[in-house]
Design an enzyme around this catalytic site. Structure first.
Site, PDB file in Angstrom:
ATOM      1  N   LYS A  79       0.843  -1.224  -0.085  1.00  0.00           N
ATOM      2  CA  LYS A  79       0.000   0.024   0.026  1.00  0.00           C
ATOM      3  C   LYS A  79       0.873   1.259   0.043  1.00  0.00           C
ATOM      4  O   LYS A  79       2.038   1.261   0.646  1.00  0.00           O
ATOM      5  CB  LYS A  79      -0.896  -0.153   1.211  1.00  0.00           C
ATOM      6  CG  LYS A  79      -1.946   1.154   1.373  1.00  0.00           C
ATOM      7  CD  LYS A  79      -2.869   0.797   2.423  1.00  0.00           C
ATOM      8  CE  LYS A  79      -3.980   1.771   2.571  1.00  0.00           C
ATOM      9  NZ  LYS A  79      -4.903   2.023   3.504  1.00  0.00           N
ATOM     10  N   SER A 154      -9.915   2.050   2.508  1.00  0.00           N
ATOM     11  CA  SER A 154      -8.929   2.813   1.669  1.00  0.00           C
ATOM     12  C   SER A 154      -7.989   2.007   1.034  1.00  0.00           C
ATOM     13  O   SER A 154      -7.333   2.530  -0.006  1.00  0.00           O
ATOM     14  CB  SER A 154      -8.163   3.806   2.762  1.00  0.00           C
ATOM     15  OG  SER A 154      -7.435   3.244   3.447  1.00  0.00           O
ATOM     16  N   SER A 178     -10.343   0.032   6.809  1.00  0.00           N
ATOM     17  CA  SER A 178      -9.563   0.055   5.487  1.00  0.00           C
ATOM     18  C   SER A 178      -8.963  -1.348   5.118  1.00  0.00           C
ATOM     19  O   SER A 178      -8.514  -1.277   4.077  1.00  0.00           O
ATOM     20  CB  SER A 178      -8.815   1.089   5.514  1.00  0.00           C
ATOM     21  OG  SER A 178      -9.359   2.385   5.483  1.00  0.00           O
TER      22      SER A 178
END
Lengths: 490, 97
Positions: A79, A154, A178
């Site tokens: 990420k 997210s 997330s």
């Protein structure tokens, strides 16, 4: 590219690497090819091909020398809020578009030390603020199950890349859901460990009392392996817990379902929940009951207030954390007439709409006259939420509930209505507020027209009981049978 | 529904070092009011006497570490990401006349 190679589980791929049936270079090339093939889903902000091939070559040398690490040669995605030394780390924000960190996050450093290969940096909602992946400054991530839908957020790119076979696993971060919500939306396994289990050092900060690193994988065994690698105490993070990491991989298969008490919190089975999701989650719980588990109706009365409390606490912390982006030392600077105007120009141009909203809400809640009414009140509600979980875990071993109230929705469907998007986090926020571990594992599919979409079962456990969640998720995989995400060319 | 005045919103924006103008401001206003409505729901809940929970880390105290030089925070490496740096210093807009 061989489909047979990229669709292996991480555990299977590592086994083939160890037996020298395939080389790390061969595996990495296959994954890189797949990553480029599905990049139409906007999964990666950068595919780090040269770095990946360099790490793969090092893994091959380590296998030849007999000193390969536990993840040697395994291609993973990161990420883009984990700092990677010498590789751009943007948190999907224009503000950090030019930022190349000088140092490595602890989580990624542990992965590289174990021999893992970096396929690239994954798309996400800007500064991890969002539940759909649409808030990226570099365009929305698309869901591999149906490219017209969101993959959740997210950690949108992490979930979607794992589901689309563009890497064997990925790191994520979870502040209010997330990891778990995108795992549910993409049919992957996602685990957010207990707050303090993984180091936050080198993770771009959003809300520091809630942010926690975790992982995505296509199976629970893979998730256990990755989590075990990144967990552990780090003196560089003052909130990192000084606890030894259990052998979660070794403990898999030890779940005893007879007499297991599974709590079903009534506040998570409300009218707003899509009935298809409710049926799938209840069917899973009943399957456990058929194996001897006891289903217990429980109540967590403050749950309906968790979203409101979260959208005070998280923005308040975000407003403080993001004050550092002033265009002076790193990131974007847009010159103005003097210092203050340069600050304003840089932040106005650098931050996206959702980030600006949260900064404003956070500063409002922290401002004189409102501090007690909003911020202190939210922290008190947080106490109620945590206490209720503590009380419930005296009655039951684990909680089962839906991960998300709805199925993956169309890109743009909630774009102008932030509050409706916030409510998507209603079932993941409470565990975050209490710092508890939570996991999402696929428990079925639903059909909307001719589109098939995944459904996630969320398991929430007491503090530090990630091992219990992993064991139960793996037991569920055995009861459920094989579940695969679609292998498509877009 | 909770609402915020234009003047309050502009003051908050200035203190947040952000700017909202024209149609951006109107769109933002509506969404901000909706968020205030959401968070105002907490007022329904009685929290009298409940202590606030600031962290779930449960650490007895903030850990300390030895005050010694480490290899991190290397100026040269850090300033590679600088917007503008000269002679080892960050160059910022003039603040003193």
């Amino acid at each position: 590219m061989s489909r047979a190679i990229v669709t292996l589980s991480a555990t299977q791929a590592l086994s083939k690497l160890r037996s020298k049936e395939i080389s790390a270079t061969e595996l990495t090339k296959a994954v890189l090819e797949r990553a480029k093939q599905v990049q139409v889903l906007n999964l990666f902000l950068e595919i780090t091909e040269a770095k990946a091939l360099e790490q793969a070559a090092a893994a091959d040398a380590a296998y030849a020398a007999g000193n390969a690490g536990t993840l040697a040669g395994l291609p993973l995605g990161i990420k883009d809020l984990f700092c990677t030394a010498g590789i751009k780390t943007t948190a999907a924000s224009k503000m950090l578009a030019p930022f190349v960190p000088a140092y490595e996050s602890t989580v990624t450093a542990k992965l590289w030390a174990a021999g893992a290969v970096n396929v690239g940096k994954l798309n996400m909602d800007e500064f991890a603020m969002g539940g759909s992946g649409e808030n990226s400054a570099f365009g929305p991530t698309r869901n591999p199950w149906d490219a017209s839908r969101v993959p959740g957020g997210s950690s949108s790119g992490s979930a979607a890349a794992v589901a689309a076979y563009a890497c064997f696993g990925a790191t994520g971060s979870d502040t209010g859901g997330s990891i778990r919500q995108p795992a549910s939306f993409t049919g992957t396994v996602g685990i957010k460990p207990t707050y303090g289990r993984c180091s936050r050092f080198g993770m771009v900060a959003f809300a520091s009392s809630l942010d926690q690193a975790g992982v995505f994988a296509r199976t629970t065994a893979d998730a256990a392996l990755l989590l075990q690698t990144i967990a552990g105490h780090d003196p560089n993070d003052s909130t990192s817990a000084p606890l030894a990491v259990p052998n979660w991989v070794g403990e898999l298969g030890q779940a005893n379902l007879k007499g297991l008490k599974i709590g079903l919190p009534k506040e998570y089975f409300i009218d707003a929940l899509n009935p298809v999701i409710k049926d799938a989650v209840m069917a899973a719980a009943k399957r456990f009951a058929a194996e001897g588990a006891e289903l217990v109706d429980v109540s967590l009365p403050s749950t309906p207030y968790a979203v409101a409390a979260y959208y005070i606490v998280a923005p308040a912390e975000a407003a403080s954390n993001l004050a550092r982006y002033d265009g002076m030392r790193y990131g974007l600077r847009v010159e103005g007439n003097g210092l203050i105007e340069t600050y304003i120009n840089s932040r106005t141009a650098g931050f996206g709409d959702e980030v600006k909203r949260r900064i404003m809400v956070g500063n409002y809640a922290l401002s004189s006259g409102y501090y007690d009414a909003y911020y202190t009140k939210a922290m008190q509600v947080r106490t109620l939420i945590a206490n209720e979980f503590d009380a419930v875990f005296k009655q039951v071993d684990v909680l089962f509930c839906p991960t998300a109230p709805s199925l993956p929705f169309k890109i743009g469907a909630k774009a102008n209505d932030p509050v409706s998007l916030y409510l998507e986090d209603a079932f993941t926020i409470p565990a975050s507020m209490a710092g508890l571990p939570g996991l999402s594992v696929p428990c079925g599919t639903a059909h909307e027209g001719d589109v098939t979409l995944p459904i996630g079962l969320q398991m929430i456990g007491p503090r530090w009981q990630e091992g219990r969640l992993l064991q139960l998720a793996q037991a569920w995989e055995q009861l459920r049978g094989t579940f695969t995400t679609p292998f498509k060319i877009y | 529904m909770a609402e915020i005045s234009d003047a309050e919103l502009q003051k908050l924006a200035t203190l947040s070092r952000l700017r909202f103008e024209g149609s951006t401001l109107d769109g933002f206003r509506t969404q901000f009011d909706n968020i205030l409505w959401l968070i105002s729901q907490l007022k329904e809940l009685n929290t009298e006497g409940v202590p606030p929970l600031t962290s779930t880390a449960n650490l007895p105290s903030t850990p300390e570490r030895e005050d010694k030089v480490t290899s991190s925070n290397n100026r040269e490496a850090l300033q590679k990401s600088a917007v503008k740096a000269e002679h080892g210093f960050y160059v910022v807009p003039k603040v003193v006349e």
